[in-house]
Design an enzyme around this catalytic site. Structure first.
Site, mmCIF file in Angstrom:
data_model
loop_
_atom_site.group_PDB
_atom_site.id
_atom_site.type_symbol
_atom_site.label_atom_id
_atom_site.label_comp_id
_atom_site.label_asym_id
_atom_site.label_seq_id
_atom_site.Cartn_x
_atom_site.Cartn_y
_atom_site.Cartn_z
ATOM 1 N N GLU A 34 48.038 49.604 41.664
ATOM 2 C CA GLU A 34 47.623 48.771 41.100
ATOM 3 C C GLU A 34 48.304 49.191 39.398
ATOM 4 O O GLU A 34 48.494 50.405 39.504
ATOM 5 C CB GLU A 34 45.925 49.210 40.353
ATOM 6 C CG GLU A 34 45.079 48.128 39.929
ATOM 7 C CD GLU A 34 45.167 47.526 41.099
ATOM 8 O OE1 GLU A 34 45.652 46.260 41.196
ATOM 9 O OE2 GLU A 34 43.851 46.935 41.879
ATOM 10 N N LEU A 125 40.356 39.240 41.162
ATOM 11 C CA LEU A 125 40.165 37.983 42.759
ATOM 12 C C LEU A 125 41.610 36.971 42.364
ATOM 13 O O LEU A 125 42.118 36.486 43.732
ATOM 14 C CB LEU A 125 39.617 38.145 43.484
ATOM 15 C CG LEU A 125 38.361 39.109 43.889
ATOM 16 C CD1 LEU A 125 36.897 37.987 44.182
ATOM 17 C CD2 LEU A 125 38.543 39.938 44.539
ATOM 18 N N ASP A 172 49.969 38.701 42.331
ATOM 19 C CA ASP A 172 48.748 38.045 42.206
ATOM 20 C C ASP A 172 49.321 36.311 43.637
ATOM 21 O O ASP A 172 49.206 35.977 44.392
ATOM 22 C CB ASP A 172 47.990 37.423 41.621
ATOM 23 C CG ASP A 172 47.562 38.729 40.726
ATOM 24 O OD1 ASP A 172 47.192 39.596 41.477
ATOM 25 O OD2 ASP A 172 46.895 38.611 39.662
HETATM 26 C C1 GLA Z 1 46.618 41.205 37.634
HETATM 27 C C2 GLA Z 1 47.376 40.973 37.430
HETATM 28 C C3 GLA Z 1 48.742 41.379 38.326
HETATM 29 C C4 GLA Z 1 48.847 43.395 38.646
HETATM 30 C C5 GLA Z 1 47.282 43.197 38.788
HETATM 31 C C6 GLA Z 1 47.362 44.937 38.122
HETATM 32 O O1 GLA Z 1 45.893 40.780 38.129
HETATM 33 O O2 GLA Z 1 48.610 39.069 37.949
HETATM 34 O O3 GLA Z 1 49.917 41.186 38.353
HETATM 35 O O4 GLA Z 1 49.714 43.633 37.805
HETATM 36 O O5 GLA Z 1 46.796 42.958 37.359
HETATM 37 O O6 GLA Z 1 47.881 45.886 39.544
#
Ligand code: GLA
Length: 387
Positions: A34, A125, A172
């Protein structure tokens, strides 16, 4: 979500009998890794069975007419006036996607589009990435641009940067477009090389527990974390110009060049450097079938996110603490950007119902809030489901 419902929603919103193109684009979970994506580390996400659905067909003019089924809201804009809008957020994800085609000099035409989604908003999500990817994928088909999937991922990420103002990494959008049923994606966010790893959980399931809070700090603090990481890198670069990102950094370097200057920046960078290693080891453990060990690492990730990276909140900490000593739970941690949303838990299948009941009760007693629980199924990425 049935295709028939989406089609009838589209037809009644736009007073037409025509059959739209429908694209499904999923939300995602992330097993471990993360806040590593924008630091050029690895991530381990997977697309899930909750998705955004965009139904779309051409108009005979240069206008974009949008309808959000779930909110019963409409929005229209001319293609020549394309810009981020201030007061409501959902059109931005679609407009930001179209803007990427415009920037590439692709001749656009007006269209009607209706959006339906069962990805809970603000739950970590990636409900926004799901919409951006659905829009990019639909446009690619519509305008026959034949873009490769990596280009689509990058365009969807730019839509988030430019129209939603969140300087997100690539995880994501990558997970939404590249998802594969029953696999997680081990993605190297520097080279964008990736490998599908079977999510073989041996009788355990991915249980998401939604705090149902999204603190307003989320996007500003996200951008701040990114800057804090970049500052740490800049301080090390003064001594070593080979260092490009926290991907290249070791704890020893942080101790030498960052800790003496600033404790806070040190702790932020330390979390990322540790998480980078944790992911690689955790992924190996998953491949070897040692999911107990992976679970322990998930708890460690939460500890780092909460204490050093400081992107958790009391509701998320509560949910992780509440399952910590439960023998049916291998691992749990907050997931996504933070400041609310879901925890991800690896839970023995037969214990799930009891666990939800128990945690819902104590969560409401302690916070006054409702808990929502989902068992996530791992699904394929973005696809056309009707045309
Ligand atoms: C959000 C961002 C991702 C990532 C996460 C943390 O979801 O969109 O790019 O940085 O936070 O891991």
């Amino acid at each position: 979500m049935t295709t028939d419902n989406i089609i009838s929603g589209f037809q009644s919103a736009f007073g037409t009998q025509s059959s739209p193109l429908i694209v499904r684009s999923p939300g995602r979970v992330n097993i471990i890794g993360e806040h590593t994506d924008y630091n050029e580390g690895f991530v381990l996400p997977a697309a899930i069975d909750k998705a955004a659905y965009l139904a779309i067909s051409f108009r005979n003019d240069n206008e974009i007419h949008l309808f959000a089924n779930d909110m019963n809201e409409t929005f229209s804009i001319g293609i020549d006036d394309l810009r981020p809008i201030g007061d409501i957020s959902w059109p931005n994800y679609i407009l930001g996607a179209i803007a990427q085609f415009k920037k590439r000099g692709i001749a656009l035409k007006g269209f009607n589009a209706s959006l339906t989604s069962d990805v809970p908003i603000g739950a970590g999500l990636s409900s926004s990435a799901a919409v951006e990817c659905a829009a990019i994928y639909a446009m690619d088909h519509f305008f026959e641009t034949k873009l490769d999937r990596i280009t689509m991922v990058k365009m969807a990420q730019k839509a988030e940067h430019e129209y939603a103002g969140v300087m997100c990494g690539i995880m994501d959008q990558f997970a939404s477009i590249f998802g594969k049923k029953d696999y997680v994606i081990k993605l190297d966010c520097r080279s964008l090389e990736y490998e599908y790893v079977p999510l073989n959980l041996q009788g355990y399931k991915v249980l998401l527990l939604n705090t149902n809070v999204k603190h307003s700090l989320a996007s500003s603090e996200y951008n701040t974390r990114r800057q804090e990481c970049e500052l740490g890198v800049a301080w090390i670069q003064e001594y070593n110009s080979q260092i490009k990102s926290l991907r290249d950094v070791t704890i020893e370097m942080l101790k030498k060049y960052v800790e003496p200057k600033d404790q806070l920046i040190y702790r932020r960078c330390k979390y990322v450097v540790e998480e980078k290693e944790r992911l690689l080891k955790g992924c190996e453990e998953l491949q070897q079938g040692n999911i107990n060990a992976l679970g322990i690492r998930m708890f460690q990730t939460h500890e780092g996110l909460s204490k050093d990276y400081v992107v958790s909140c009391k509701e998320l900490d509560f949910l992780v603490d509440a399952v910590k000593n439960d023998p049916a739970v291998l691992g749990a941690r907050m997931m996504g950007g933070g400041f609310g949303g879901c925890t991800i838990n690896l839970v023995k299948e037969e214990a799930i119902d009891d666990l939800i009941e128990k945690i819902s009760k104590v969560y409401t007693e302690s916070t006054g809030l409702e808990l929502t629980a989902y068992v996530a199924q791992i699904e394929n990425g973005t696809e056309i489901i009707a045309q």
